[in-house]
Write an enzyme that holds these catalytic residues in place. Structure first.
Site, PDB file in Angstrom:
ATOM      1  N   CYS A   1       3.322  18.821  14.944  1.00 31.62           N
ATOM      2  CA  CYS A   1       3.249  20.278  15.089  1.00 31.62           C
ATOM      3  C   CYS A   1       4.615  20.930  14.995  1.00 31.62           C
ATOM      4  CB  CYS A   1       2.585  20.620  16.414  1.00 31.62           C
ATOM      5  SG  CYS A   1       0.859  20.229  16.341  1.00 31.62           S
TER       6      CYS A   1
ATOM      7  N   TYR B   1      17.306   3.157   9.277  1.00 30.30           N
ATOM      8  CA  TYR B   1      17.251   4.430  10.006  1.00 30.30           C
ATOM      9  C   TYR B   1      15.901   5.131   9.900  1.00 30.30           C
ATOM     10  CZ  TYR B   1      22.206   3.425   9.943  1.00 30.30           C
ATOM     11  OH  TYR B   1      23.428   2.794  10.081  1.00 30.30           O
TER      12      TYR B   1
ATOM     13  N   GLY C   1      29.130   1.743   6.093  1.00 28.26           N
ATOM     14  CA  GLY C   1      29.069   3.046   5.442  1.00 28.26           C
ATOM     15  C   GLY C   1      28.809   3.063   3.952  1.00 28.26           C
TER      16      GLY C   1
HETATM   17  C1  LIG Z   1      26.553   3.155  11.857  1.00 27.81           C
HETATM   18  C2  LIG Z   1      27.664   2.225  11.924  1.00 27.81           C
HETATM   19  C3  LIG Z   1      27.798   1.203  10.982  1.00 27.81           C
HETATM   20  C4  LIG Z   1      26.855   1.027   9.825  1.00 27.81           C
HETATM   21  O1  LIG Z   1      26.846   2.104   8.948  1.00 27.81           O
HETATM   22  P1  LIG Z   1      25.971   2.033   7.619  1.00 27.81           P
HETATM   23  O2  LIG Z   1      26.212   3.341   6.990  1.00 27.81           O
HETATM   24  O3  LIG Z   1      24.560   1.830   8.013  1.00 27.81           O
HETATM   25  O4  LIG Z   1      26.498   0.889   6.807  1.00 27.81           O
HETATM   26  C5  LIG Z   1      28.836   0.317  11.144  1.00 27.81           C
HETATM   27  N1  LIG Z   1      29.713   0.440  12.160  1.00 27.81           N
HETATM   28  C6  LIG Z   1      29.628   1.403  13.078  1.00 27.81           C
HETATM   29  C7  LIG Z   1      30.580   1.459  14.179  1.00 27.81           C
HETATM   30  C8  LIG Z   1      28.599   2.334  12.992  1.00 27.81           C
HETATM   31  O5  LIG Z   1      28.523   3.299  13.895  1.00 27.81           O
END
Ligand SMILES: *Cc1c(COP(=O)(O)O)cnc(C)c1O
Length: 434
Positions: A362, A391, A249
Site C-alpha cells: 500500500c 541486496y 564496489g
Molecule cells: C557494502 C560493502 C562492500 C561490498 O560492496 P559491493 O558494492 O556489494 O561490492 C564491501 N565492503 C564494505 C565495507 C561495504 O560496506
C-alpha cells in the site's frame, strides 16, 4: 542473450536458469521466488580469486561482503571457495558462526558496532575487527581487557575519494558516517592512539569508496592514497601496516546500458598501483584484501513473480502488478535502480508494450520499474526480474505483513531450497497478545 551467463531459453520459449525451466520452478516453489545459480556464484568467486593470484600472487585474499546476500548456505559456499567473509552486524556474524565459517577469516565492519556485538566477536575469535572511530577503539580495548584477549584490528579510512559521482572528486568523502578522514589528520591520530593501547594489535587499513562503480581510476586513486598513508605511518609512527583492505564496489550489469570492467583489468590496475607506490615510497608490499559483494551474487540471482492484474490507463500508463514488490526488492524505491524484466513463459516474444511494474504493497511508490518494455502481459504470466541476487533478499521486509519469499539454489539440473518461504505463523511469532 540475457545479461547473465546462467540464463537461457528452452524449446518452450521459457526462461531457464542453470538449465532449469523457471516457469516450472515458479510452479513448484511458488512466487515470489528468489532463484540462484550456484555455478555462476562459484564462477564469480573464482574470477576474483584467480585474478588476485595472477596479479598479486599469494599475498592476498578475497572476502565476500555478506550483506549482499547473507544466509548459512551462502556462508558455507564462500568457505568452500577458500574465501574470507565481511560482516557488519551481530546478525551476519551469528549466521556465519552457525554455518561453521572459520572465524579467523572474518572481518567485522560497521560504523556503530554495539558493545554486545564487539563482545560476541571477541568470544567467537573473529579474525579482524575493522575499527571505525576513537570511541570504538577505546571500547574495544576495554572489552579486550575484560576478556583477556587481544584484538587484531584494521582501521576504516576515508581516503577522500567520492566515487558515487561520475567524475570522482577528491574531497567529497569527508562527509561520510564511515571511518576517519585522512586529510584532517584524524586518521593518523587514531593510529597513533591505537599504537599505545596494550590490547590492540594494529594490523591494517581499510577503505571502501562506494558501490556499483564502473570506472577504474577511483579504485587506483584510492589504492595510491592508502599506500602513501601506509608509508606516512611508517615514517611518523615507525609502524608497519601489514594489511590493506581495498573494499568492494565493482559494478555489475543490470541492463544493457551497464558496461562493467573485467575483474582482471581491475586487479591488474590496482596491483600495479600498489606495487609502484610501494617501490616509490620504499615500503614492503602489504597483504591485499578485496571485498566484493554485489559482483559475487548479483548476476547469479533472479526473482520470479506471478503477474496479477494488468491495468491500462489510456494515455497515462499501463500498470502490471506482481505478487511481491518493495517488500522483496526495495531498490527501485530506494535508488531508482534499473533492472531487466522479461516474461519467463514467453521469454523471447517481442517486447512491444510498455509497463509500470507495481508491487502489492500500500504505497504508490511500490514499483519495481517504469517504462519497462514487455510483450503484452496477462494475469498468470510469470515475470522474471534479472540480476536480483544482491541486496534483494538481504533488504527484504515484512511490510504489509507479507511473508518473505523462499530462495532456491540451482545446480547441475537440480534445485533445492536454501531459505524457506515465511508463513503467516512466522509473521506473528514475535507478537505478544495477552
Ligand atoms: C557494502 C560493502 C562492500 C561490498 O560492496 P559491493 O558494492 O556489494 O561490492 C564491501 N565492503 C564494505 C565495507 C561495504 O560496506
Amino acid at each position: 542473450m540475457f545479461i547473465s551467463e546462467c540464463l537461457s531459453v528452452n524449446e518452450e520459449n521459457h526462461l531457464t536458469i542453470g538449465g532449469l525451466d523457471t516457469v516450472s520452478l515458479a510452479e513448484e516453489y511458488g512466487t515470489p521466488l528468489y532463484v540462484f545459480d550456484e555455478n555462476q556464484i562459484r564462477k564469480n568467486c573464482r574470477l576474483y580469486t584467480e585474478s588476485m593470484k595472477n596479479f598479486y600472487g599469494d599475498n592476498g585474499l578475497i572476502l565476500y561482503a555478506s550483506k549482499a546476500f547473507c544466509t548459512m548456505a551462502m556462508c558455507k559456499l564462500i568457505d568452500s571457495e577458500g574465501m574470507g567473509l565481511d560482516v557488519v552486524s551481530g546478525g551476519e556474524l551469528y549466521t556465519a558462526h552457525k554455518a561453521g565459517f572459520p572465524m579467523e577469516r572474518i572481518y567485522f565492519h560497521g560504523n556503530n558496532k554495539s558493545k554486545a556485538e564487539l563482545e560476541l566477536a571477541l568470544s567467537f575469535g573473529v579474525g579482524r575487527i575493522v575499527v571505525d572511530n576513537f570511541d570504538e577503539l577505546h571500547l574495544l580495548n576495554e572489552l579486550c581487557d575484560k576478556a583477556e584477549k587481544k584484538a587484531a584490528v584494521l582501521f576504516r579510512i576515508k581516503p577522500g575519494i567520492d566515487a558515487h559521482t561520475h567524475d570522482f572528486i577528491m574531497t567529497g568523502q569527508i562527509d561520510s558516517k564511515f571511518g576517519v578522514a585522512l586529510e584532517t589528520g584524524e586518521a593518523m591520530e587514531l593510529l597513533r592512539e591505537a599504537n599505545t593501547l596494550s590490547n590492540i594489535e594494529v594490523v591494517g587499513l581499510h577503505c571502501h569508496i562506494g558501490s556499483q562503480i564502473f570506472d577504474l581510476p577511483p579504485f587506483c586513486e584510492a589504492a595510491q592514497v592508502m599506500m602513501n598513508f601506509i608509508a606516512d605511518i611508517k615514517k611518523e609512527l615507525g609502524l608497519t601496516i601489514q594489511e590493506l583492505n581495498l573494499g568492494g564496489g565493482f559494478g555489475i550489469q543490470y541492463t544493457e546500458n551497464d558496461d562493467p570492467v573485467s575483474y582482471d583489468k581491475y586487479m591488474e590496475a590496482v596491483s600495479r598501483t600498489v606495487k609502484e607506490t610501494a617501490k616509490k615510497r620504499n615500503i614492503e608490499l602489504p597483504r591485499i584484501l578485496m571485498e566484493p559483494g554485489r559482483s559475487i551474487v548479483g548476476s547469479a540471482g533472479i526473482t520470479l513473480y506471478n503477474v496479477g492484474f494488468v491495468k491500462e490507463i489510456p494515455g497515462i500508463r499501463n500498470y502490471l502488478s506482481v505478487d511481491g514488490g518493495m517488500a522483496d526488492n526495495p531498490r527501485y524505491m530506494l535508488y531508482d535502480a534499473e533492472y531487466t524484466f522479461l516474461l519467463a513463459n514467453r521469454a523471447t516474444e517481442e517486447k512491444n508494450k510498455t509497463y509500470t511494474v507495481a508491487g502489492k504493497s500500500c504505497e504508490s511508490g511500490d514499483l519495481l520499474g517504469e517504462n519497462v518494455p514487455l510483450p503484452e502481459a496477462h494475469t498468470g504470466d510469470t515475470l522474471a526480474v534479472l540480476a536480483t541476487g544482491a541486496y534483494n533478499y538481504s533488504m527484504a521486509s515484512n511490510y504489509n505483513r507479507l511473508p518473505r519469499p523462499a530462495a532456491i539454489m540451482v545446480k547441475d539440473g537440480k534445485s533445492h531450497m536454501i531459505i524457506k518461504r515465511e508463513t503467516y505463523e512466522d509473521i506473528i511469532k514475535n507478537d505478544i497478545c495477552e
